[in-house]
Design an enzyme around this catalytic site. Structure first.
Site, PDB file in Angstrom:
ATOM      1  N   HIS A 120      38.951  33.643  44.882  1.00 36.52           N
ATOM      2  CA  HIS A 120      40.216  33.247  44.260  1.00 36.52           C
ATOM      3  C   HIS A 120      40.702  34.258  43.234  1.00 36.52           C
ATOM      4  CE1 HIS A 120      39.267  28.801  45.443  1.00 36.52           C
ATOM      5  NE2 HIS A 120      39.794  29.491  46.433  1.00 36.52           N
ATOM      6  N   CYS A 148      56.984  47.191  34.309  1.00 37.56           N
ATOM      7  CA  CYS A 148      57.250  48.599  34.562  1.00 37.56           C
ATOM      8  C   CYS A 148      58.547  48.973  33.854  1.00 37.56           C
ATOM      9  CB  CYS A 148      57.366  48.855  36.061  1.00 37.56           C
ATOM     10  SG  CYS A 148      57.933  50.531  36.478  1.00 37.56           S
ATOM     11  N   ASN A 211      23.859  20.451  43.239  1.00 36.62           N
ATOM     12  CA  ASN A 211      24.967  19.835  42.513  1.00 36.62           C
ATOM     13  C   ASN A 211      24.496  18.495  41.945  1.00 36.62           C
ATOM     14  OD1 ASN A 211      27.518  18.796  41.685  1.00 36.62           O
ATOM     15  ND2 ASN A 211      28.531  19.979  43.284  1.00 36.62           N
TER      16      ASN A 211
END
Length: 239
Positions: A120, A148, A211
């Site tokens: 990600h 820019c 987990n």
């Protein structure tokens, strides 16, 4: 033999290992999860209202400031024992373990893991919003966000926003690693965000879910350890 001992034996016998990590692993270091980051000034916003290209184009300063606050929060924390155990294993066994992560906080990299596949993106990095002109990288003008000075192109956080595809090269490398691995450790992810979560279902070898909470990938696992990364990985990855 306990489940923890069984997993440690799987680690010892595996030639190619993938660690696929998610937000729960970073939460042990004190990194707020994506939705928990909505505190203070940002409590009135949903993440979906900020983490999109249309939101950035509509109000670039507001979205930029939100990401600055997230970067500051991440800078205050450190890799936990789980991150360090992975990096230490990689130092001892070069080329044997690949990290693919849904996390954008860079804690795997700060712990010393090489070649992290950041599915990600990376919160600490920027990229140009639009295709850069030939002078963009030479004429960066400070601002919120920087732009820019020649064409006005804006810098944006180099993370995957809602509605955007994962970086093709990174995803392809992660999928290749998953299909080639003997063992995948799925650590601290709910398994609800695709296409990243699909890596666990394409793993060729054994799949272990680490987990403390139930996840959407438990049904794909050969072993489920109800434990956290910081508590379990130093033991599982010990020689």
């Amino acid at each position: 033999m306990s489940e923890r001992e069984r997993v440690r034996e799987l680690v010892r016998g595996a030639r190619r290992i993938v660690v696929f990590s998610g937000a729960g692993m970073s939460a042990e270091s004190g990194v707020p999860t994506f939705r928990d980051a909505q505190t203070g000034l940002w409590a009135k916003f949903r993440p979906e209202e900020l983490a999109t290209e249309p939101a950035f184009r509509a109000n670039p300063s507001m979205v930029w400031d939100w990401y600055v606050s997230r970067r500051e929060a991440v800078a205050r924390v450190a890799p936990n024992a789980g991150h360090l155990a992975i990096a230490d294993f990689q130092r001892r066994h070069p080329g044997r373990l690949t990290v693919a992560t849904q996390n954008v906080d860079g804690l795997h990299q700060r712990a010393g893991s090489p070649g992290v596949l950041a599915l990600h993106g990376n919160l600490a990095d920027d990229k140009w919003l639009d295709v850069p002109c030939e002078r963009c990288d030479l004429a960066v003008e400070a601002g919120r966000p920087p732009r820019c000075a020649h064409c006005g192109n804006l810098l944006r956080p180099a993370v995957v926003w809602f509605g955007e595809a994962l970086p093709a090269r990174v995803l392809a490398e992660a999928e290749s690693a998953a299909r080639a691995c003997d063992l995948m450790l799925v650590v601290g992810t709910s398994g609800a965000v695709y296409p990243a979560a699909g890596l666990a279902r394409m793993a060729r070898g054994q799949v272990v879910v680490v987990n403390p909470q139930a996840s959407d990938l438990d049904d794909a696992a050969d072993v489920v350890l109800r434990d956290t990364a910081a508590r379990s990985l130093p033991y599982l990855l010990e020689d």
